[in-house]
Design an enzyme around this catalytic site. Structure first.
Site, PDB file in Angstrom:
ATOM      1  N   CYS A 130      35.518  41.142  38.723  1.00 34.16           N
ATOM      2  CA  CYS A 130      35.041  40.631  39.965  1.00 34.16           C
ATOM      3  C   CYS A 130      35.890  39.519  40.247  1.00 34.16           C
ATOM      4  CB  CYS A 130      33.467  40.399  40.020  1.00 34.16           C
ATOM      5  SG  CYS A 130      32.524  41.553  39.474  1.00 34.16           S
ATOM      6  N   ALA A 131      37.296  39.663  40.587  1.00 34.80           N
ATOM      7  CA  ALA A 131      38.286  38.827  40.450  1.00 34.80           C
ATOM      8  C   ALA A 131      38.268  37.865  41.683  1.00 34.80           C
ATOM      9  CB  ALA A 131      39.498  39.389  40.042  1.00 34.80           C
ATOM     10  N   ALA A 132      37.957  38.200  42.987  1.00 38.98           N
ATOM     11  CA  ALA A 132      37.999  37.283  43.805  1.00 38.98           C
ATOM     12  C   ALA A 132      37.548  35.885  43.870  1.00 38.98           C
ATOM     13  CB  ALA A 132      37.802  37.921  45.292  1.00 38.98           C
ATOM     14  N   PRO A 133      37.962  34.833  44.208  1.00 36.61           N
ATOM     15  CA  PRO A 133      39.232  34.815  45.083  1.00 36.61           C
ATOM     16  C   PRO A 133      40.618  34.567  44.040  1.00 36.61           C
ATOM     17  CG  PRO A 133      38.251  32.715  44.801  1.00 36.61           C
ATOM     18  CD  PRO A 133      37.336  33.341  44.386  1.00 36.61           C
ATOM     19  N   GLY A 134      40.467  34.738  42.744  1.00 40.41           N
ATOM     20  CA  GLY A 134      41.440  34.835  41.804  1.00 40.41           C
ATOM     21  C   GLY A 134      41.763  33.480  41.163  1.00 40.41           C
ATOM     22  N   GLY A 135      41.072  32.548  41.026  1.00 40.37           N
ATOM     23  CA  GLY A 135      41.319  31.339  40.370  1.00 40.37           C
ATOM     24  C   GLY A 135      41.299  31.728  38.930  1.00 40.37           C
ATOM     25  N   LYS A 136      40.093  32.253  38.545  1.00 40.18           N
ATOM     26  CA  LYS A 136      39.868  32.843  37.108  1.00 40.18           C
ATOM     27  C   LYS A 136      41.182  33.635  36.472  1.00 40.18           C
ATOM     28  CE  LYS A 136      35.158  31.642  37.281  1.00 40.18           C
ATOM     29  NZ  LYS A 136      35.040  31.717  38.814  1.00 40.18           N
ATOM     30  N   ASP A 170      38.711  44.140  42.723  1.00 42.66           N
ATOM     31  CA  ASP A 170      37.782  43.564  43.579  1.00 42.66           C
ATOM     32  C   ASP A 170      37.600  44.638  44.573  1.00 42.66           C
ATOM     33  OD1 ASP A 170      36.316  40.864  44.021  1.00 42.66           O
ATOM     34  OD2 ASP A 170      36.576  41.422  45.993  1.00 42.66           O
ATOM     35  N   CYS A 226      27.307  31.511  38.935  1.00 41.83           N
ATOM     36  CA  CYS A 226      27.085  30.305  39.579  1.00 41.83           C
ATOM     37  C   CYS A 226      26.002  30.068  40.264  1.00 41.83           C
ATOM     38  CB  CYS A 226      28.416  29.902  40.381  1.00 41.83           C
ATOM     39  SG  CYS A 226      28.481  31.143  42.086  1.00 41.83           S
TER      40      CYS A 226
END
Length: 461
Positions: free
Chosen positions: A246-252, A270, A376
């Site tokens: 679940c990659a968005a927004p892509g920071g990780k 995503d 989170c």
């Protein structure tokens, strides 16, 4: 220091969270008075920003000290344009996390509220408390004759009750600082095309922290400290194939690729097309070529066809060395958040989706591989209860120690053993809320004064 009211929640949600934080296991361990005190501190600290800004440095592109120096120079230019007394900014490396820089947030400051008021949405108001200027789409009301150059106070509409285009609003609102209008009222509300850009440039925010708009975009990435720690806990190594479900927004995603020194493959999935475009843009900006992003529903990411090629989704079982499941969640750990209008049904709606994603994650992970689950939020149902369910549902999974482990252990209430709870990492800002005074060294404050967050690490046998 508490200056805002506790987070505004629907009564049913408050009652639900109280039952979580005052569950039988917690009451038996700490007593009713301490449990209630922690719960009230949670509601208070959620409406306030952390006492620092966390920046993840692109150490795959330059050494940390070089990025720290460049960031200091850029922010000094920004500060000099405001006032001399704020023309220096402290930037400290985190003592344990090698790619993190910490910048103190100064506040609350003694700022006088003006009679000329701009009202913004609650999300925009929260962004201002983290150092952002007010962008035009966030403005819902302004003075009738507001012109560019006018000095205005900015207030956050906590309940979303202000009518767009109003000239005043006396509902449930909170003052977040003063700024200078960059646009006339007519250009906000009286045009066919929606206006963009900065609507109010904040010059006297209640909480002073640098604006990172356009500042070293490929070197300094704003990211909450627990979100950075997730990448390190996953422990990616060069040459591996890793899935961010679940990659968005892509920071990780980008952090994982950087930790691998861009050697190997990071597959990012995503469901939302424009979010995938954003991930690709970030990867390009950070010179990361190992990232492959696809618009796809991760619950369907396991192929039932053994002849299915492994280039794009769906994938054959056991296709990945490591899997990150940073699951969609109720988000009740985000700070600052002065208001949440969700119903209890909405808050409790994520557990089934998270379990469906868990099933796919375990199938896609090879034997001997690592799965990291994170959220989170602060609920037991989405955190410790999910871990108890996963350990029972998937006998092949065992909990693993986390490195680094700077958060608290898991929360009582899901029937997990003390040993299992110690292997979990729960960031609980309420535990250090009254100990985060500015007298404490910043790195000491930073580890406790975070958003609410949860991390579990598994090995697949």
């Amino acid at each position: 220091m508490s200056i805002f009211p506790r987070i505004s929640l629907k009564p049913e949600v408050t009652d639900y969270l109280r039952s979580v934080f005052l569950n039988e296991e917690v009451l038996a361990a700490v007593g009713h008075q301490e449990a209630e005190c922690r719960f009230q501190k949670l509601l208070t600290c959620l409406s306030h920003p952390p006492s620092y800004t966390c920046v993840r440095a692109s150490t795959h592109l330059a050494p940390l000290e070089e990025i720290r120096h460049k960031l200091g120079e850029e922010l000094k230019k920004q500060m000099c344009s405001s006032s001399a007394e704020e023309a220096s900014v402290q930037i400290l490396p985190h003592p344990q996390i090698p790619d993190v820089l910490l910048l103190p947030v100064v506040g609350p400051r003694p700022v006088e509220q003006l009679s000329s008021e701009v009202v913004v949405g609650a999300q925009c108001g929260s962004a201002v408390l983290r150092g952002a200027h007010v962008f035009v789409p966030g403005i819902v009301a302004s003075p009738k004759y507001m012109k560019a150059g006018d000095v205005v106070s900015v207030l956050s509409d906590l309940d979303g009750r202000c009518t767009r285009g109003a000239t005043s609003f006396q509902g449930n609102r909170v003052f977040v600082g003063n700024g200078v209008a960059q646009i006339d009222r007519s250009a906000i509300f009286c045009t066919d095309e929606p206006a963009k850009g900065i609507g109010v440039r904040m010059v006297e925010p209640l909480y002073q922290s640098p604006s990172f708009d356009g500042v070293l975009p490929n070197m300094a990435f704003l990211q909450n400290l627990p979100s950075v720690i997730v990448g390190h806990v996953l422990g990616p190594r060069p040459g591996e194939r890793i899935l961010d479900m679940c990659a968005a927004p892509g920071g990780k995603t980008c952090h994982i690729a950087a930790l691998m020194r861009d050697q190997g493959e990071v597959v990012a999935l995503d469901r939302v097309r424009n979010k995938i475009d954003r991930i690709r843009q970030n990867a390009q900006m950070l010179h990361l070529r190992s990232i492959k992003a696809y618009c796809f529903n991760s619950t369907r990411a396991v192929s039932s066809d053994p002849t299915q090629g492994a280039e794009g989704p769906p994938f054959p079982p056991e296709s990945f060395d490591r899997v990150l499941l940073d699951a969609p969640c109720s988000g009740l750990g985000q700070r600052p958040s002065m208001s949440c209008t969700w119903s209890l049904k909405e808050i409790c709606s994520y557990q089934p989706l998270q379990r469906n994603l868990f099933h796919a994650a375990v199938r896609l992970l090879r034997k001997g591989g690592v799965l990291v689950y994170s959220t989170c939020t602060v609920t037991l149902a989405e955190n410790e209860e999910q871990i108890a369910w996963a350990l029972e549902t998937f006998p092949c999974l065992t909990l693993q120690p986390q490195e680094p482990h700077i958060g608290a252990e898991g929360m009582l209430g899901a029937g997990l053993s003390p040993e299992q709870l110690r292997l979990l990492q729960r960031f609980s800002p309420e535990l250090s809320w009254d100990q985060t005074g500015t007298a404490a060294p910043l790195p000491c404050r930073a580890d406790g004064d975070t958003i609410g967050f949860f991390i579990a690490k598994f090995l697949k046998d």
